[in-house]
Design a protein around this motif. Structure first.
Motif, short mmCIF file in Angstrom:
data_model
loop_
_atom_site.label_atom_id
_atom_site.label_comp_id
_atom_site.label_asym_id
_atom_site.label_seq_id
_atom_site.Cartn_x
_atom_site.Cartn_y
_atom_site.Cartn_z
N THR A 469 0.86 -1.20 0.00
CA THR A 469 0.00 0.00 0.00
C THR A 469 0.88 1.23 0.00
O THR A 469 1.97 1.21 0.58
CB THR A 469 -0.85 0.08 1.30
OG1 THR A 469 -1.46 -1.18 1.52
CG2 THR A 469 -1.91 1.16 1.22
N LYS A 490 -6.38 -0.65 12.79
CA LYS A 490 -6.78 -0.12 11.47
C LYS A 490 -6.26 1.29 11.23
O LYS A 490 -6.38 1.82 10.14
CB LYS A 490 -8.31 -0.12 11.35
CG LYS A 490 -8.93 -1.51 11.32
CD LYS A 490 -10.42 -1.44 10.96
CE LYS A 490 -11.11 -2.78 11.09
NZ LYS A 490 -11.03 -3.31 12.49
N ASP A 507 -6.68 1.13 4.76
CA ASP A 507 -7.01 1.10 3.32
C ASP A 507 -7.08 2.51 2.72
O ASP A 507 -7.59 2.69 1.62
CB ASP A 507 -8.31 0.30 3.07
CG ASP A 507 -9.40 0.72 4.04
OD1 ASP A 507 -9.24 1.80 4.65
OD2 ASP A 507 -10.39 -0.02 4.22
#
Length: 1296
Positions: A469, A490, A507
């Motif tokens: 990522t 997270k 994310d």
């Protein structure tokens, strides 16, 4: 030997607080070699050197073990080092230059700069000693001129070379001719050469490669070396146009050498001195080493040594002296780790008739790897792979594994290190610009987030070996800090030069953007509240944000720093407490609940970078700074407990793992990572565990621990977990308690391994052994079992690609490794089968008869036609098949491959390796004899291996080797000699009877360590653990300096009569003629001075006779040495004091000879002579006699070329008679002390030893005048044989 000045006592020194460094350096990860400049590696004699960006690393051959060890790190340069050059006439001198226009001449032996030239009028690109003057160093920058600096002699100064100036193209490098005086060649960036020699016309810009003639293209000269056998020939390589042999007189090209592929380009070349006409080159794209002869235009041979290209090459001038026909470092995973990027030793290529010349090449690679390749044997003697080549900005332990440490560097990579073997196990793909910060994912997620200078932030999946990522919300702005929340896995926070602290999910969804008025440098998640984060900003303020609200305004702003704030850290143990480090040189402690700064820690003299709270002791805070130091603070009152000076540049990162809270790692601009033990800061704690003190003296809550001045207590998760686990146990509680706590307190390097072995010896079930056990030193009964299963795994498993950029071994390599293990275990048939599978028939055939003649014939038929005609002298399989164990063990030991020798000897002991039986007869008696012979062989190999570890500064691993063959006494001795006293006591207590004697000695030394305020009680508790402790407790009470009431109280606790009663008892003992008791009770009475008169008179009488031994004299002498210091150093005891010190010095010297403390024997004799010279005394010792004894010892016991004379032999045998021990325990602890870290070079102000006048390597011990220093090793040995300080003050020395 230097005179020991200051031998008169100074009463003001009555109770000195001699400060010793409390933080111990226990490991060092050296930097790699820089890939930016040309002349960055050099070799001379038995040393080689390479340059990281800011420091020069010097390795030297250890003759005893045939391996290279890091001897020193030179780090005076503050900017990139551009070149080094070794002096051709003096192997101790070399010169180095750097980008801050600085040139230094170093003396390697003395580890110091001999001369400095501060302004070189330009950055020197190349440096070389002048061949016509030993004291001249020549250097040149871009277009010249060539300067010559004569740094000493009658006419020092800098002169300019008459002709070498006004060049038309920049200079890449230059070389003096090694034999033709004054002849000189320069290589330029346009590809041309300039040649100068006295008496001839100078030739500027000649011999450009033909393809460049008439163009203005550049093709820099990348390497340049004169042919050692000719006055005019010269090898030159250009970056794109390859290598030529040119004639500098005729200005003609003699040979152009052709490469197999157009893609190959060369960065470096070197002549091979041992083979005329031969030279080697290193390809710059891939690590291919090619061997050439000037008579052929194509290479004779080439091998791929590594995946990355070569940067520099240097061949040793003389072949290194070796003990055996070939050498190898003990094959530990120390240098070439199994995952290291080195390619295994090459098999011979097509050109089989050719054999490489003997010689050693220092190879430096583009990725920073440095190795020493033995060309004759085609193997690495040494490989230091994957070191960082630039500043390391951050380091962090993996949350679920205290043995893995990740580092982030200016060189654009993150690397992961195994702290037990100190080798790199993974490296990130790289090319990230600068990596400023890293943060592990929580738990076992195996990912790392990294923050870079220009490529945003990224997540690297360590297992997959790739970046999964990227975060680009800060654009091209540098990200200075990245922090992965450990309470909510997270969320990841970053802070950047754009003034934003951004919180996002993994994310990429942005949760918060906190705007600051200027660049944000640090952020840290609260350890107690998952929604709280703190930041450090360029506007000098610390801010706290609360994520659970929608507001983007800070909850709190803390002002007070006078310059920008860098890192911030929340306390893991005290809610609402955080600290910040700033460019104003201070660390501030803030209390969020009170909105206030509660402490300012001042002491650093430059900006503060590294910050770390201890996770067990709530008041311990550690900071690292641009002033090169690490400071340890007691935040209760702001005192600095210790300052560590061992890094050679700015300290950026500090970290520890919560399950090993007292092992800290630090990283620095000096490109090293260092490991430290913080245990000495809290040392009484482990002894409270050892002496079975109540829990409240070990574990507490933060409020109790924070009371200023109170002793340290553990308040963190690990100690609580240990206590909970212990509360569940019903048996074996003490052993488990000692084990778990000593593992928590001990640094990596074998303490868990040691505890495993202790459990095995105590009969623990093998199924309870941890997985890591088989990777360390195993007990002999397991060695075969584990190695066999390892071999089976190697055969079965097809390994996937694993780890970024580090190739896993191929199937062939794995089968080969498996076969080797089977062979060493005597499983010959499996070896043959695997060899057949690999197509190596002759190896299989040569050992097949060891299985059976039938099997051998079958093999012959199966593949007779496929035999390889490879001529190879593989002695090993033959030896195994014929059962010639002794030859084989000697073969491996001679090469330094002690672990291999160990496997062989153990295989023999278990009866797996034996001579083939020609007929069926009765062989059992023969087997028993052999088994005994093999057992003693096994013990010898283990002892050798232990000594290797011990000399490497790993006394714990040395102890493991002894325990592996059940040698408990030698194991204890290794720990005590390594000054691992607490660990030794734990091991001894768990092993009970078998270790009794050593445990008692160890507890005595620990008790001596704590005979000081405020730990007298602890000292008494330790002595009470020794069975026969009456005299020991009497010594403690005699030495205790309290008031009469306090002394009587201590007497009572130790079961001794009161002061007055002792006086009466002393009188009785005198009347009964019991001298020892008389001295003892007088020492315990109100007038201890009387004890000296009685005792010393008795000793003088004994020494005047001829038949005394050391063991007759020593007990009373040792007893008298415990007289209270304040009584001993009064003026009325001057004569008695002098006599006591002289007797202790002399008997100490004899004990030192018995214990083989060679380094301090001369110092003890010198000390005794000095005292005899200066003091009015009447002892039966003569200075002349002392020097005769010392000379006799030197002649007979030390390695000399001159044999001792007859008189010296007699004198020495007389000494030996005196030294005959009366009990066997006396010889257990023979051999010098060598503490952990003794072999680690430190950058600190190097101290000179007042014993030898030489620089001290390893830890230093300062004497009570706070000026004189000796090495900690010498201090420990001195204290064990003579309790009084070497300064002759009458103060006791306590280096434990």
């Amino acid at each position: 030997m230097k005179r020991l000045s200051h031998l008169e006592p100074d009463v003001s020194l009555c109770w000195p607080r001699v400060r010793m460094a409390k933080v111990k350096q226990v490991g060092l990860l050296a930097a790699g070699c820089q890939p930016w400049n040309k002349d960055v590696c050099a070799a001379s004699g038995d040393r080689f050197a390479y340059c990281a960006t800011l420091a020069i690393y010097i390795y030297q051959l250890d003759q005893q073990y045939n391996e290279f060890k890091l001897r020193s790190i030179m780090s005076e340069h503050k900017k990139t080092i551009t070149a080094i050059s070794w002096c051709p006439d003096n192997p101790d001198l070399f010169a180095s230059a750097s980008a801050d226009n600085l040139l230094i001449v170093w003396n390697v032996a003395e580890k110091k700069a001999v001369a400095r030239l501060d302004n070189t009028k330009g950055v020197p690109v190349s440096v070389s000693w002048c061949w016509n003057s030993a004291d001249g160093v020549a250097f040149v920058s871009q277009r010249g001129p060539l300067y010559i600096w004569v740094y000493r002699g009658p006419d020092p100064g800098v002169t300019v070379h008459k002709e070498a100036h006004s060049f038309l193209s920049d200079i890449c490098l230059f070389r003096w001719h090694p034999t033709k005086k004054g002849k000189l060649v320069f290589g330029h960036t346009d590809g041309s050469l300039s040649v100068f020699q006295p008496g001839s016309k100078s030739q500027k810009h000649v011999l450009r490669p033909e393809s460049l003639e008439g163009t203005d293209e550049e093709d820099p000269v990348s390497a340049l070396e004169w042919d050692p056998l000719s006055t005019d020939y010269l090898l030159v390589s250009n970056l794109h146009n390859g290598i030529r042999l040119v004639d500098s007189e005729a200005l003609a090209c003699i040979t152009s050498f052709c490469f197999p592929s157009a893609a190959a380009s060369v960065q470096c070349l070197a002549w091979v001195p041992s083979a005329p006409g031969m030279f080697i080159t290193g390809d710059s794209q891939v690590g291919v080493l090619r061997v050439w002869n000037v008579s052929r235009s194509t290479p004779l041979d080439s091998f791929k040594l590594k995946k990355t290209g070569f940067h520099a090459l240097h061949v040793f001038n003389s072949p290194l002296a070796k003990k055996a026909q070939s050498s190898c470092s003990p094959s530990k995973s120390q240098y070439t780790s199994s995952t290291s990027e080195a390619v295994p030793p090459p098999t011979l290529s097509q050109n089989r008739s050719f054999s490489l010349p003997p010689g050693h090449a220092v190879c430096c690679f583009m990725d920073g790897g440095v190795g020493l390749y033995d060309m004759g044997a085609k193997k690495w003697d040494f490989l230091r792979d994957l070191g960082h080549v630039e500043t390391i900005f951050d380091c962090k332990f993996k949350p679920d594994d205290p043995n893995l440490l990740a580092t982030a560097s200016f060189d654009g990579t993150i690397k992961i290190w195994d702290t037990n073997t100190l080798t790199a196990v993974y490296t990130s793909p790289g090319n990230e610009g600068v990596v400023y910060s890293l943060s592990w994912a929580p738990g076992d997620l195996n990912c790392i987030a990294g923050a870079t200078s220009r490529n945003g932030a990224f997540i690297w999946d360590v297992r997959k070996g790739k970046i999964i990522t990227r975060f680009n919300e800060h654009g091209k702005n540098g990200i200075f800090c990245i922090s992965w929340s450990h309470k909510d896995s997270k969320r990841i926070a970053t802070c950047s030069g754009d003034g934003f602290c951004i919180i996002r999910t993994i994310d990429g969804k942005i949760l918060h953007k906190y705007k600051h008025p200027a660049a944000v440098f640090g952020c840290d998640w609260s350890q107690n509240n998952k929604d709280m984060i703190a930041t450090g900003c360029e506007d000098k303020n610390v801010r706290v944000y609360y994520l659970a609200t929608s507001s983007d305004q800070p909850l709190k702003v803390f002002t007070g720093h006078l310059a920008k704030v860098f890192h911030v850290r929340w306390s893991p143990l005290r809610e609402g407490i955080l600290c910040s480090g700033s460019d104003d040189g201070t660390v501030r402690i803030w209390d969020y609940t009170q909105d206030a700064c509660i402490n300012v820690l001042s002491g650093h003299t430059a900006p503060v970078r590294g910050l770390m709270w201890n996770t067990e002791v709530p008041y311990l805070l550690i900071s690292g700074s641009w002033d090169y130091t690490i400071r340890v603070w007691d935040t209760r009152d702001g005192t600095c407990l210790d300052t560590v000076y061992d890094h050679g540049a700015d300290v950026y990162g500090l970290t520890c793992h919560q399950s090993r809270p007292f092992t800290m790692a630090s990283c620095s601009r000096d490109s090293t990572v260092r490991l430290w033990s913080l245990t000495p800061l809290i040392s009484p704690l482990l002894l409270n565990v050892l002496t079975d003190q109540p829990w409240e003296k070990i574990i507490g809550n933060t409020d109790t621990a924070m009371v200023p001045g109170s002793p340290p207590l553990l308040c963190g998760k690990v100690s609580r977990d240990i206590k909970q686990e212990l509360d569940k146990l019903s048996f074996d509680i003490r052993a488990k308690k000692l084990r778990w706590f000593s593992e928590c307190f001990s640094p990596p390097g074998g303490s868990s391994n040691l505890c495993d072995l202790v459990s095995v010896i105590n009969g623990q079930d093998d199924s309870l052994l941890p997985a890591s056990y088989s990777k360390g030193v195993m007990h002999m009964k397991h060695l075969l079992k584990f190695k066999t299963s390892e071999a089976q795994e190697l055969t079965i498993v097809k390994m996937s690609k694993f780890g970024g950029g580090i190739g896993a071994p191929s199937k062939e390599e794995r089968l080969k490794e498996a076969a080797d293990i089977h062979l060493r275990l005597g499983q010959i048939q499996r070896y043959c089968e695997l060899m057949v599978e690999l197509g190596q028939w002759e190896k299989a055939l040569s050992v097949a008869p060891g299985v059976s003649m039938k099997y051998w014939k079958k093999l012959m038929q199966r593949r007779a036609d496929q035999l390889m005609a490879e001529d190879n002298d593989d002695a090993i399989p033959y030896c195994v098949a014929t059962g010639d164990i002794k030859k084989l063990v000697t073969f491996f030991s001679g090469r330094g491959q002690l672990l291999e020798a160990l496997l062989i000897a153990q295989g023999a002991c278990e009866g797996n390796i034996r001579a083939p039986q020609s007929s069926a007869g009765n062989h059992t008696t023969n087997d028993v004899d052999n088994r005994q012979q093999y057992q003693s062989l096994l013990h010898k190999v283990c002892t050798d291996l232990a000594e290797w570890y011990f000399q490497d500064g790993c006394s714990v691993l040395a102890a493991c080797c002894h325990l592996a063959v059940d040698d408990i006494e030698l194991a204890m001795s290794s720990l005590i000699r390594g000054n691992e006293l607490e660990l030794a006591a734990c091991v001894g207590i768990v092993l009970r009877e078998a270790a009794n004697q050593s445990t008692a000695y160890c507890l005595q030394l620990l008790a001596r360590k704590y005979m000081t305020n405020p730990t007298w009680e602890l000292s008494a508790d330790l002595l009470r653990m020794i069975p026969d402790n009456h005299v020991l407790l009497a010594k403690l009470c005699a030495f205790y300096p309290g008031s009469a009431a306090e002394i009587n109280q201590l007497h009572e606790r130790c079961g001794l009569p009161s002061l007055e009663e002792c006086k009466a008892l002393a009188g009785e003992a005198v009347n009964e003629g019991d001298l020892f008791s008389a001295v003892k009770f007088h020492l315990l009475s109100p007038e201890p001075e009387v004890a000296l008169q009685i005792g010393i008179n008795h000793l003088k009488e004994q020494l005047a006779g001829s038949d005394w031994t050391v063991d007759d004299v020593q007990p009373i002498l040792d007893l008298m040495s415990y007289i209270r210091t304040d009584r001993l150093i009064t003026t009325k005891t001057t004569e008695a004091r002098s006599e006591l010190l002289i007797l202790c010095g002399y008997i100490g010297a004899l004990l030192a000879i018995r214990r083989q403390y060679s380094s301090i024997v001369p110092a003890l004799y010198e000390y005794t002579s000095q005292l005899l010279k200066r003091r009015e005394v009447s002892v039966p010792l003569k200075i002349e006699q002392l020097s005769v004894e010392l000379d006799a010892w030197r002649a007979c016991a030390q390695a000399n070329s001159i044999p001792p004379s007859e008189c010296q032999r007699e004198e020495f045998s007389c000494l030996q008679r005196r030294l005959q021990p009366s009990h066997k325990g006396a010889l257990l602890l023979c051999g010098a002390d060598y503490v952990t870290g003794s072999n680690l070079p430190s950058h600190s102000d190097l101290q000179l030893s007042c014993f030898t006048g030489q620089r001290i390597q390893g830890p230093v011990f300062l004497l009570e005048d706070n000026k004189s220093a000796i090495s900690l090793n010498d201090a420990l040995m001195w204290a064990k044989v003579n309790p009084f300080s070497p300064l002759g003050t009458g103060l006791r020395i306590n280096p434990f």
